[in-house]
Design a protein around this motif. Sequence first.
Motif, PDB file in Angstrom:
ATOM      1  N   GLY A 124       0.799  -1.211   0.000  1.00 11.22           N
ATOM      2  CA  GLY A 124       0.000   0.000   0.000  1.00 11.22           C
ATOM      3  C   GLY A 124       0.834   1.265   0.000  1.00 11.22           C
ATOM      4  N   MET A 125       2.091   1.167   0.446  1.00  7.48           N
ATOM      5  CA  MET A 125       2.946   2.342   0.498  1.00  7.48           C
ATOM      6  C   MET A 125       3.824   2.501  -0.740  1.00  7.48           C
ATOM      7  SD  MET A 125       4.124   2.448   4.480  1.00  7.48           S
ATOM      8  CE  MET A 125       2.920   2.699   5.790  1.00  7.48           C
ATOM      9  N   VAL A 129      15.489   4.022  -3.066  1.00 13.86           N
ATOM     10  CA  VAL A 129      15.448   2.584  -2.819  1.00 13.86           C
ATOM     11  C   VAL A 129      16.072   2.373  -1.459  1.00 13.86           C
ATOM     12  CG1 VAL A 129      16.455   0.362  -3.448  1.00 13.86           C
ATOM     13  CG2 VAL A 129      15.471   1.810  -5.207  1.00 13.86           C
ATOM     14  N   GLY A 130      15.450   1.551  -0.616  1.00 16.56           N
ATOM     15  CA  GLY A 130      15.984   1.399   0.732  1.00 16.56           C
ATOM     16  C   GLY A 130      15.598   0.097   1.390  1.00 16.56           C
ATOM     17  N   ASP A 131      16.159  -0.098   2.574  1.00 12.72           N
ATOM     18  CA  ASP A 131      16.002  -1.357   3.305  1.00 12.72           C
ATOM     19  C   ASP A 131      15.996  -1.056   4.802  1.00 12.72           C
ATOM     20  OD1 ASP A 131      16.068  -3.888   4.329  1.00 12.72           O
ATOM     21  OD2 ASP A 131      17.969  -4.463   3.423  1.00 12.72           O
ATOM     22  N   VAL A 132      14.926  -1.437   5.496  1.00  7.98           N
ATOM     23  CA  VAL A 132      14.812  -1.236   6.932  1.00  7.98           C
ATOM     24  C   VAL A 132      15.321  -2.480   7.657  1.00  7.98           C
ATOM     25  CG1 VAL A 132      13.211  -0.899   8.859  1.00  7.98           C
ATOM     26  CG2 VAL A 132      12.876   0.351   6.721  1.00  7.98           C
ATOM     27  N   ALA A 151       6.249  -0.853   9.022  1.00  8.21           N
ATOM     28  CA  ALA A 151       5.712   0.443   9.442  1.00  8.21           C
ATOM     29  C   ALA A 151       6.797   1.521   9.417  1.00  8.21           C
ATOM     30  CB  ALA A 151       5.117   0.328  10.839  1.00  8.21           C
ATOM     31  N   PHE A 152       8.011   1.171   9.860  1.00  8.05           N
ATOM     32  CA  PHE A 152       9.115   2.138   9.852  1.00  8.05           C
ATOM     33  C   PHE A 152       9.477   2.522   8.419  1.00  8.05           C
ATOM     34  CE2 PHE A 152      13.683   3.290  10.302  1.00  8.05           C
ATOM     35  CZ  PHE A 152      13.540   4.313  11.226  1.00  8.05           C
ATOM     36  N   GLY A 182       7.417   2.875   6.056  1.00  3.65           N
ATOM     37  CA  GLY A 182       6.454   3.903   5.681  1.00  3.65           C
ATOM     38  C   GLY A 182       6.837   5.270   6.210  1.00  3.65           C
ATOM     39  N   GLN A 183       7.343   5.324   7.449  1.00  2.00           N
ATOM     40  CA  GLN A 183       7.786   6.594   8.019  1.00  2.00           C
ATOM     41  C   GLN A 183       8.927   7.205   7.213  1.00  2.00           C
ATOM     42  OE1 GLN A 183       8.565   5.203  12.133  1.00  2.00           O
ATOM     43  NE2 GLN A 183       7.086   6.748  12.781  1.00  2.00           N
ATOM     44  N   VAL A 184       9.902   6.369   6.864  1.00  3.59           N
ATOM     45  CA  VAL A 184      11.055   6.864   6.112  1.00  3.59           C
ATOM     46  C   VAL A 184      10.617   7.396   4.753  1.00  3.59           C
ATOM     47  CG1 VAL A 184      13.282   6.254   5.084  1.00  3.59           C
ATOM     48  CG2 VAL A 184      12.617   5.270   7.281  1.00  3.59           C
ATOM     49  N   ARG A 185       9.784   6.637   4.072  1.00  2.36           N
ATOM     50  CA  ARG A 185       9.330   7.038   2.740  1.00  2.36           C
ATOM     51  C   ARG A 185       8.563   8.362   2.788  1.00  2.36           C
ATOM     52  NH1 ARG A 185       4.485   5.959   0.080  1.00  2.36           N
ATOM     53  NH2 ARG A 185       4.606   6.044  -2.200  1.00  2.36           N
ATOM     54  N   VAL A 186       7.697   8.516   3.781  1.00  8.57           N
ATOM     55  CA  VAL A 186       6.932   9.760   3.910  1.00  8.57           C
ATOM     56  C   VAL A 186       7.863  10.928   4.209  1.00  8.57           C
ATOM     57  CG1 VAL A 186       5.255  10.972   5.349  1.00  8.57           C
ATOM     58  CG2 VAL A 186       4.763   8.656   4.544  1.00  8.57           C
ATOM     59  N   CYS A 187       8.859  10.724   5.083  1.00  9.61           N
ATOM     60  CA  CYS A 187       9.826  11.775   5.394  1.00  9.61           C
ATOM     61  C   CYS A 187      10.562  12.234   4.139  1.00  9.61           C
ATOM     62  CB  CYS A 187      10.841  11.289   6.430  1.00  9.61           C
ATOM     63  SG  CYS A 187      10.199  11.151   8.110  1.00  9.61           S
ATOM     64  N   LEU A 188      11.016  11.284   3.341  1.00  9.18           N
ATOM     65  CA  LEU A 188      11.754  11.618   2.125  1.00  9.18           C
ATOM     66  C   LEU A 188      10.884  12.418   1.163  1.00  9.18           C
ATOM     67  CD1 LEU A 188      13.629   8.241   1.509  1.00  9.18           C
ATOM     68  CD2 LEU A 188      14.657  10.409   2.235  1.00  9.18           C
ATOM     69  N   ARG A 189       9.662  11.998   0.991  1.00  9.73           N
ATOM     70  CA  ARG A 189       8.760  12.713   0.079  1.00  9.73           C
ATOM     71  C   ARG A 189       8.476  14.127   0.572  1.00  9.73           C
ATOM     72  NH1 ARG A 189       4.367  10.377  -3.727  1.00  9.73           N
ATOM     73  NH2 ARG A 189       5.374   8.503  -4.560  1.00  9.73           N
ATOM     74  N   ALA A 190       8.183  14.236   1.854  1.00 12.61           N
ATOM     75  CA  ALA A 190       7.827  15.554   2.403  1.00 12.61           C
ATOM     76  C   ALA A 190       8.997  16.522   2.336  1.00 12.61           C
ATOM     77  CB  ALA A 190       7.344  15.396   3.840  1.00 12.61           C
ATOM     78  N   LEU A 191      10.177  16.057   2.698  1.00 14.10           N
ATOM     79  CA  LEU A 191      11.333  16.946   2.744  1.00 14.10           C
ATOM     80  C   LEU A 191      11.901  17.235   1.363  1.00 14.10           C
ATOM     81  CD1 LEU A 191      13.095  15.525   5.924  1.00 14.10           C
ATOM     82  CD2 LEU A 191      11.881  17.703   5.690  1.00 14.10           C
ATOM     83  N   ALA A 192      11.579  16.416   0.360  1.00 16.73           N
ATOM     84  CA  ALA A 192      12.066  16.669  -0.997  1.00 16.73           C
ATOM     85  C   ALA A 192      11.498  17.961  -1.563  1.00 16.73           C
ATOM     86  CB  ALA A 192      11.709  15.500  -1.912  1.00 16.73           C
ATOM     87  N   SER A 193      10.346  18.388  -1.061  1.00 19.49           N
ATOM     88  CA  SER A 193       9.760  19.645  -1.519  1.00 19.49           C
ATOM     89  C   SER A 193      10.374  20.849  -0.811  1.00 19.49           C
ATOM     90  CB  SER A 193       8.247  19.625  -1.283  1.00 19.49           C
ATOM     91  OG  SER A 193       7.951  19.505   0.108  1.00 19.49           O
ATOM     92  N   VAL A 194      11.199  20.576   0.208  1.00 17.95           N
ATOM     93  CA  VAL A 194      11.821  21.648   0.985  1.00 17.95           C
ATOM     94  C   VAL A 194      13.239  21.914   0.523  1.00 17.95           C
ATOM     95  CG1 VAL A 194      12.535  22.366   3.300  1.00 17.95           C
ATOM     96  CG2 VAL A 194      10.390  21.114   2.982  1.00 17.95           C
ATOM     97  N   THR A 195      13.965  20.862   0.150  1.00 17.90           N
ATOM     98  CA  THR A 195      15.345  21.012  -0.281  1.00 17.90           C
ATOM     99  C   THR A 195      15.585  20.252  -1.576  1.00 17.90           C
ATOM    100  OG1 THR A 195      17.671  20.540   0.264  1.00 17.90           O
ATOM    101  CG2 THR A 195      16.011  19.075   1.198  1.00 17.90           C
TER     102      THR A 195
END
Length: 281
Positions: free
Chosen positions: A44-45, A90-93, A102-103, A105-118
């Motif tokens: 789903g993510m 691409v990553g591996d928890v 679940a973690f 998902g947190q990492v992926r959301v962080c990367l997406r959100a911060l990509a619009s900042v920097t």
Amino acid sequence: MYRSGTADDGEELLAELQSLTTQARKLAEMQRSRVELAVALQRGMLPRELPQPPGVRLAVGYVPANHGLNVGGDWYDVFALPDGRVGMSVGDVQGHNIEAAAFMGQVRVCLRALASVTGDPGELLARTNDLLVSLGADLFATCTFLLLDPAEGTLDCARAGHIPHVWATADGAAGVDDGEGGPPLGVLHGAEYPVTRHRIATGGVFVLLTDGVVEGPSLVLEEGLRQVMALASTAAVEGGDIDALVASVMRLAGTVGHEDDAAVLVVGHDGGAARPGPPGE
């Protein structure tokens, strides 16, 4: 006359065995439900569709480790930014359970959100890392993040403890990225992540992987990367379909000797909008 037991003793033993069997079945069903939930969470993510930037081809492959009672936290992600660039990761928890999924998902959301900042992949990983450290999670993740500029034909790359990607060009050159990386995400506050710039050559490909594709009891990492490099080189020289390249790499993942997540992301350039050039810095 000596008797070893009574009928009541036998009935008690049978009842106890039946109770233990029932408990074991319920535990197995509960664990299976957790695995199914984690796999659904993973899928789903992951992005349902890939962007189609001009002059660039993208293809992905993914198989979750849902054999037995394990499930991992590998991921890939591709998303378009408002300025026309494309973010890719691409990553591996660490770990093989629902917490790892679940973690992820947190990492992926962080990367997406911060990509619009920097717009700098190194700063992006540094900010994501500090945010994860501040959350106090017990897990960590390795990751490669690429920022693709289709108009300029460049790929800016930063790595956080992740295995290097593979590149190949249509003239037969191929290699493994030797750019410096930083530590895994979520481990050390204030970590730095150097950025390596590549230029996409016409007909060239970049192959991003998780270690479940190229490393296991039957295949050491160096040999796995060498085999991916050979596959990428052949595909680039022959002008092959990158979907076929992904399929070949995923077949390699089936030979490593263990059941782990496997994620592959291939970036190819078809000579459209981007200016051609060598794949190096």
